[in-house]
Structures are given as structure tokens and as C-alpha cells.
Design an enzyme around this catalytic site. Structure first.
Site, PDB file in Angstrom:
ATOM      1  N   LYS A  96       0.876  -1.174   0.000  1.00 52.32           N
ATOM      2  CA  LYS A  96       0.000   0.000   0.000  1.00 52.32           C
ATOM      3  C   LYS A  96       0.908   1.218   0.000  1.00 52.32           C
ATOM      4  CE  LYS A  96      -4.048  -1.879   2.232  1.00 52.32           C
ATOM      5  NZ  LYS A  96      -3.663  -3.259   1.865  1.00 52.32           N
ATOM      6  N   ASP A 130      -1.472  -2.113  -4.143  1.00 52.28           N
ATOM      7  CA  ASP A 130      -2.891  -2.070  -3.782  1.00 52.28           C
ATOM      8  C   ASP A 130      -3.456  -0.686  -4.110  1.00 52.28           C
ATOM      9  OD1 ASP A 130      -2.679  -4.595  -2.747  1.00 52.28           O
ATOM     10  OD2 ASP A 130      -2.704  -3.984  -0.644  1.00 52.28           O
ATOM     11  N   MET A 131      -4.765  -0.634  -4.361  1.00 51.16           N
ATOM     12  CA  MET A 131      -5.403   0.666  -4.551  1.00 51.16           C
ATOM     13  C   MET A 131      -6.191   0.982  -3.291  1.00 51.16           C
ATOM     14  SD  MET A 131      -5.718   3.356  -6.268  1.00 51.16           S
ATOM     15  CE  MET A 131      -4.937   2.970  -7.834  1.00 51.16           C
ATOM     16  N   GLN A 159     -10.127  -0.334  -9.081  1.00 49.09           N
ATOM     17  CA  GLN A 159     -11.424  -0.589  -8.436  1.00 49.09           C
ATOM     18  C   GLN A 159     -12.584  -0.354  -9.403  1.00 49.09           C
ATOM     19  OE1 GLN A 159     -10.241   2.464  -5.853  1.00 49.09           O
ATOM     20  NE2 GLN A 159      -9.863   1.158  -4.075  1.00 49.09           N
ATOM     21  N   ARG A 179      -4.870  -5.767 -11.240  1.00 48.00           N
ATOM     22  CA  ARG A 179      -5.736  -6.664 -10.457  1.00 48.00           C
ATOM     23  C   ARG A 179      -7.069  -5.932 -10.320  1.00 48.00           C
ATOM     24  NH1 ARG A 179      -4.554  -5.846  -4.604  1.00 48.00           N
ATOM     25  NH2 ARG A 179      -2.631  -6.983  -4.940  1.00 48.00           N
ATOM     26  N   LYS A 182     -13.553  -5.039  -6.801  1.00 48.24           N
ATOM     27  CA  LYS A 182     -14.782  -4.227  -6.773  1.00 48.24           C
ATOM     28  C   LYS A 182     -14.534  -2.884  -6.083  1.00 48.24           C
ATOM     29  CE  LYS A 182     -18.329  -7.813  -6.969  1.00 48.24           C
ATOM     30  NZ  LYS A 182     -19.461  -8.437  -6.257  1.00 48.24           N
ATOM     31  N   GLY A 183     -13.673  -2.867  -5.041  1.00 46.26           N
ATOM     32  CA  GLY A 183     -13.411  -1.626  -4.290  1.00 46.26           C
ATOM     33  C   GLY A 183     -13.918  -1.756  -2.870  1.00 46.26           C
ATOM     34  N   ALA A 184     -13.031  -1.528  -1.894  1.00 41.57           N
ATOM     35  CA  ALA A 184     -13.359  -1.822  -0.497  1.00 41.57           C
ATOM     36  C   ALA A 184     -13.509  -0.584   0.371  1.00 41.57           C
ATOM     37  CB  ALA A 184     -12.272  -2.726   0.092  1.00 41.57           C
ATOM     38  N   HIS A 222     -14.412 -12.932  -5.159  1.00 40.47           N
ATOM     39  CA  HIS A 222     -14.933 -14.236  -4.700  1.00 40.47           C
ATOM     40  C   HIS A 222     -16.352 -14.419  -5.182  1.00 40.47           C
ATOM     41  CE1 HIS A 222     -12.500 -12.110  -1.653  1.00 40.47           C
ATOM     42  NE2 HIS A 222     -11.773 -13.207  -1.683  1.00 40.47           N
ATOM     43  N   ARG A 284     -12.767  -6.364   5.858  1.00 42.41           N
ATOM     44  CA  ARG A 284     -13.249  -7.729   5.531  1.00 42.41           C
ATOM     45  C   ARG A 284     -14.602  -7.982   6.178  1.00 42.41           C
ATOM     46  NH1 ARG A 284      -9.255  -6.695   3.044  1.00 42.41           N
ATOM     47  NH2 ARG A 284     -10.966  -5.997   1.781  1.00 42.41           N
TER      48      ARG A 284
HETATM   49  C1  LIG Z   1      -6.852 -10.515  -3.936  1.00 40.72           C
HETATM   50  C2  LIG Z   1      -7.652  -9.314  -3.583  1.00 40.72           C
HETATM   51  C3  LIG Z   1      -7.032  -8.089  -3.480  1.00 40.72           C
HETATM   52  C4  LIG Z   1      -7.774  -6.956  -3.178  1.00 40.72           C
HETATM   53  N1  LIG Z   1      -7.171  -5.738  -3.207  1.00 40.72           N
HETATM   54  C5  LIG Z   1      -7.926  -4.628  -3.064  1.00 40.72           C
HETATM   55  C6  LIG Z   1      -7.355  -3.340  -3.260  1.00 40.72           C
HETATM   56  O1  LIG Z   1      -6.174  -3.184  -3.565  1.00 40.72           O
HETATM   57  N2  LIG Z   1      -8.176  -2.257  -3.094  1.00 40.72           N
HETATM   58  C7  LIG Z   1      -9.514  -2.381  -2.782  1.00 40.72           C
HETATM   59  O2  LIG Z   1     -10.212  -1.374  -2.697  1.00 40.72           O
HETATM   60  N3  LIG Z   1     -10.052  -3.594  -2.576  1.00 40.72           N
HETATM   61  C8  LIG Z   1      -9.308  -4.714  -2.704  1.00 40.72           C
HETATM   62  N4  LIG Z   1      -9.889  -5.945  -2.541  1.00 40.72           N
HETATM   63  C9  LIG Z   1     -11.253  -6.052  -1.944  1.00 40.72           C
HETATM   64  C10 LIG Z   1     -12.330  -5.927  -2.998  1.00 40.72           C
HETATM   65  O3  LIG Z   1     -12.395  -4.598  -3.442  1.00 40.72           O
HETATM   66  C11 LIG Z   1     -13.708  -6.353  -2.435  1.00 40.72           C
HETATM   67  O4  LIG Z   1     -14.041  -5.519  -1.372  1.00 40.72           O
HETATM   68  C12 LIG Z   1     -13.756  -7.786  -1.953  1.00 40.72           C
HETATM   69  O5  LIG Z   1     -13.029  -8.633  -2.786  1.00 40.72           O
HETATM   70  C13 LIG Z   1     -15.221  -8.287  -1.954  1.00 40.72           C
HETATM   71  O6  LIG Z   1     -15.732  -8.278  -3.252  1.00 40.72           O
HETATM   72  P1  LIG Z   1     -16.052  -9.611  -4.090  1.00 40.72           P
HETATM   73  O7  LIG Z   1     -15.663  -9.345  -5.503  1.00 40.72           O
HETATM   74  O8  LIG Z   1     -15.429 -10.783  -3.467  1.00 40.72           O
HETATM   75  O9  LIG Z   1     -17.634  -9.672  -4.115  1.00 40.72           O
HETATM   76  P2  LIG Z   1     -18.687  -9.710  -2.947  1.00 40.72           P
HETATM   77  O10 LIG Z   1     -19.999  -9.593  -3.639  1.00 40.72           O
HETATM   78  O11 LIG Z   1     -18.371  -8.749  -1.870  1.00 40.72           O
HETATM   79  O12 LIG Z   1     -18.517 -11.166  -2.350  1.00 40.72           O
HETATM   80  C14 LIG Z   1     -18.891 -12.327  -3.068  1.00 40.72           C
HETATM   81  C15 LIG Z   1     -18.956 -13.467  -2.069  1.00 40.72           C
HETATM   82  O13 LIG Z   1     -17.642 -13.731  -1.559  1.00 40.72           O
HETATM   83  C16 LIG Z   1     -17.690 -13.991  -0.164  1.00 40.72           C
HETATM   84  N5  LIG Z   1     -16.944 -12.937   0.538  1.00 40.72           N
HETATM   85  C17 LIG Z   1     -16.528 -11.757   0.045  1.00 40.72           C
HETATM   86  N6  LIG Z   1     -15.824 -11.073   0.977  1.00 40.72           N
HETATM   87  C18 LIG Z   1     -15.806 -11.850   2.086  1.00 40.72           C
HETATM   88  C19 LIG Z   1     -15.229 -11.708   3.364  1.00 40.72           C
HETATM   89  N7  LIG Z   1     -14.532 -10.627   3.709  1.00 40.72           N
HETATM   90  N8  LIG Z   1     -15.388 -12.718   4.271  1.00 40.72           N
HETATM   91  C20 LIG Z   1     -16.077 -13.833   3.951  1.00 40.72           C
HETATM   92  N9  LIG Z   1     -16.635 -14.019   2.715  1.00 40.72           N
HETATM   93  C21 LIG Z   1     -16.514 -13.050   1.816  1.00 40.72           C
HETATM   94  C22 LIG Z   1     -19.142 -14.020   0.217  1.00 40.72           C
HETATM   95  O14 LIG Z   1     -19.590 -15.347   0.087  1.00 40.72           O
HETATM   96  C23 LIG Z   1     -19.774 -13.142  -0.821  1.00 40.72           C
HETATM   97  O15 LIG Z   1     -21.125 -13.444  -1.019  1.00 40.72           O
HETATM   98  C24 LIG Z   1      -9.169  -7.084  -2.882  1.00 40.72           C
HETATM   99  C25 LIG Z   1      -9.791  -8.319  -2.988  1.00 40.72           C
HETATM  100  C26 LIG Z   1      -9.073  -9.418  -3.350  1.00 40.72           C
HETATM  101  C27 LIG Z   1      -9.775 -10.726  -3.492  1.00 40.72           C
END
Ligand SMILES: Cc1cc2nc3c(=O)[nH]c(=O)nc-3n(C[C@H](O)[C@H](O)[C@H](O)COP(=O)(O)OP(=O)(O)OC[C@H]3O[C@@H](n4cnc5c(N)ncnc54)[C@H](O)[C@@H]3O)c2cc1C
Length: 301
Positions: A96, A130-131, A159, A179, A182-184, A222, A284
Site C-alpha cells: 500500500k 494495492d489501490m 477498483q 488486479r 470491486k473496491g473496499a 470471490h 473484511r
Molecule cells: C486478492 C484481492 C485483493 C484486493 N485488493 C484490493 C485493493 O487493492 N483495493 C480495494 O479497494 N479492494 C481490494 N480488494 C477487496 C475488494 O475490493 C472487495 O471488497 C472484496 O473482494 C469483496 O468483493 P467480491 O468481488 O469478493 O464480491 P462480494 O460480492 O463482496 O462477495 C462475493 C462473495 O464472496 C464472499 N466474501 C466476500 N468477501 C468476504 C469476506 N470478507 N469474508 C467472507 N466471505 C466473503 C461471500 O460469500 C460473498 O457473497 C481485494 C480483494 C481481493 C480478493
């Protein structure tokens, strides 16, 4: 949809202190975090590698408040880059830029990043940027643009929820390695798409766009529906399963990770370690409402 309260809690120092001293948060930490030391993280990395997955090691910590802390984080990353390849081939590290000091000095941050990039090249690993929140996002993008020509192997997270993403992507002279996530982070409506279904649709659109236009794209998700769109689009475009990768977080949907490996896809696990787990973990929790109650209960003791 990320829970607004929890995302706000991610920035609360008081809650962080409370959660860090609370034994009941431990099982949750253990699920998502590889350990507090590099040795522990290396053990988990080796096990994942045996199961056919690559890893990206993330030293927990963000938003340093002085440049000395940024230097300490950079030195720790250098240690990881030196040690990881001999034990775990195919690894990368995720950094980061707020941890490397971007909010304090863009120039110092870029110097720190360049030290990592040189070391990574020497030791045969890759750096992934990371973003973060938009308060540092533009500068992160600017630094990535400056290093990209010299270090095109570097990957940056991008994102799908941010309205500027497609324009940002088409603005590169050399197509970047990204990578897609979706954006966290909690963002304003001006800058980001807020509706979860709309973000998912945008993610799918950008996934197919990335498969068509970008080298070796990584998909950090995921979400089954997104994974299916990516698999189908890649097959239709005649893109080999090894020419892109899925990335998932440690502790999230392990059966899906295993299934993708069995089906012949590349899978990389984002593996955080270290003591500063609080902001990472609250993000998370915000992603998975079912975890929320568990987390709040442990916070309340
Ligand atoms: C490898 C990786 C790197 C990432 N890097 C960044 C980054 O640099 N910047 C950024 O803004 N975001 C990052 N993220 C987070 C991302 O932006 C999402 O917030 C996160 O991945 C949840 O989105 P999703 O696509 O899994 O879909 P979602 O719709 O949120 O999740 C789909 C399904 O996955 C499961 N799930 C998702 N999250 C969780 C959890 N925390 N605990 C348990 N089950 C879960 C659930 O079953 C859910 O129904 C990263 C995510 C991954 C996987």
C-alpha cells in the site's frame, strides 16, 4: 455492500486499541491473517504453494505518520522479497503506498517503491500495488504511471466501483498489468458507484474489457457470478487458462480456490501478516454481513 459503519470504524483509533487487546477477536484474526511474523507467513505461503496456489504477501499496516515508519515498512518488504522466492516460487508482494509514505511525500514514496521494484526484479518476484481510498488513489495512480514503463511487470489494483476506472485504464501508453477488484473503501457518490449490483455489473464489464485489452489480467473477486463471466469470456476469446489469474483473500471461499486450481486456472492468495490487522480486518467484516455480528460480539466482549 460494504457496511458504512464498519468502514468508518476501520479508521477509529480507539476501537483499534480495544480490538487489539481483546482475546475474543483472535479466531477472526486467525482466519484472515497468516500470522504476526514473517516466519509464520512463510509457513502458510509454503502450504498454499503445495496446494497449487501462488501467494501475494501483504505486510499489514497503512497510512504511516512519519517517513521513518515508511522506511521501516520498506525495509521489511525488502526482507520479504529476499526470503520468499527461495521458499515459495511464483510469489509476489502487495504494498500500500500509504504505508510507503505517499501521503507525506510522494517523492519519498516513489523512492521506496523503486527500491522494492529493483529488489523484486533481482530476486525474481513481482510487486503488486494495492489501490486505497481516493484520498491517496490519484497519487498512487500517478506514481504507478511513472514507474510502469521501467517496471512493466508491476501490477496495480484497480477498483470497478470508481467512476474514473475505464478512462484511467485507456489512458496508459503501455497497457498495464492490473488486479481488478470491486473496491473496499467508503467513497462519495461523485467518485464511486454505490449500488452493489451496479458495481458487480461494472466489474463484469471491466473483466471482459481487461481480458481483451490488458496483459495477464488478475481478477480479485470471490463472486461466483463474476468468476463465471470471466471463465466464459476467456473460453470464448480463446484465452488460455494460464494467461490470467484469479486472486482471492486468505480465509475467504477456500473451496472455490481449490476448485479453480483443480479446473486448471491460476490462483493467487492475498496473504496479509503482521500486527496491524485492525483496518484490514474491519474492511473484511464490512464485506460479509454474516461476519459482522461475530466481530461486534467479540469487540463487546
Ligand atoms: C486478492 C484481492 C485483493 C484486493 N485488493 C484490493 C485493493 O487493492 N483495493 C480495494 O479497494 N479492494 C481490494 N480488494 C477487496 C475488494 O475490493 C472487495 O471488497 C472484496 O473482494 C469483496 O468483493 P467480491 O468481488 O469478493 O464480491 P462480494 O460480492 O463482496 O462477495 C462475493 C462473495 O464472496 C464472499 N466474501 C466476500 N468477501 C468476504 C469476506 N470478507 N469474508 C467472507 N466471505 C466473503 C461471500 O460469500 C460473498 O457473497 C481485494 C480483494 C481481493 C480478493
Amino acid at each position: 455492500m460494504p457496511n458504512r459503519l464498519l468502514l468508518a470504524a476501520a479508521e477509529s483509533k480507539r476501537l483499534e486499541e480495544f480490538a487489539s487487546n481483546n482475546k475474543l477477536t483472535r479466531p477472526i484474526i486467525q482466519r484472515y491473517v497468516a500470522g504476526t511474523t514473517l516466519a509464520e507467513a512463510l509457513n502458510v505461503s509454503t502450504a498454499l504453494n503445495r496446494d497449487g496456489m501462488d501467494v501475494s504477501l501483504d505486510l499489514l499496516g497503512e497510512s504511516v505518520t512519519d517517513v521513518a515508519q515508511a522506511d521501516v515498512a520498506t525495509d521489511e518488504y525488502l526482507r520479504v522479497i529476499e526470503r520468499l522466492p527461495e521458499l515459495v516460487p511464483g510469489q509476489s508482494v502487495s504494498v500500500k503506498l500509504s504505508q510507503l509514505g505517499v501521503a507525506l511525500s510522494s517523492q519519498r514514496c516513489e523512492e521506496n517503491l523503486r527500491r522494492l521494484l529493483v529488489a523484486a526484479r533481482e530476486h525474481g518476484s513481482i510487486v503488486e500495488v494495492d489501490m486505497e481510498h481516493s484520498s491517496v488513489g490519484r497519487e498512487t495512480m500517478a506514481i504507478f504511471r511513472r514507474i510502469q514503463e521501467e517496471f512493466p511487470e508491476t501490477r496495480m489494483a484497480i477498483q470497478a466501483n470508481m467512476r474514473s476506472t475505464l478512462e484511467d485504464l485507456t489512458d496508459f501508453k503501455i497497457p498495464p498489468r492490473v488486479r481488478l477488484v470491486k473496491g473496499a473503501f467508503l467513497e462519495s457518490r461523485d467518485l464511486a458507484i454505490k449500488d452493489a449490483d451496479d458495481v458487480t455489473e461494472q466489474y463484469k464489464y471491466l473483466s471482459v474489457w481487461a481480458l481483451k485489452n490488458l496483459p495477464d489480467p488478475a481478477f480479485g473477486t470471490h463472486d461466483d457470478t463474476c468468476v463465471d463471466v470471466i471463465k466464459t469470456a476467456a473460453a470464448e476469446l480463446g484465452i488460455d487458462k494460464q494467461s490470467f489469474e484469479f486472486q482471492m483473500l486468505q480465509g475467504v471461499r477456500r473451496p472455490l480456490q481449490d476448485q479453480l486450481v483443480r479446473d486448471g486456472y491460476r490462483v493467487r492468495i492475498y496473504l496479509p501478516y503482521g500486527t496491524q490487522w485492525y483496518p484490514y480486518l474491519t474492511r473484511r467484516m464490512a464485506e460479509k454481513p454474516a461476519n459482522l455480528l461475530l466481530f461486534l460480539r467479540s469487540l463487546a466482549g
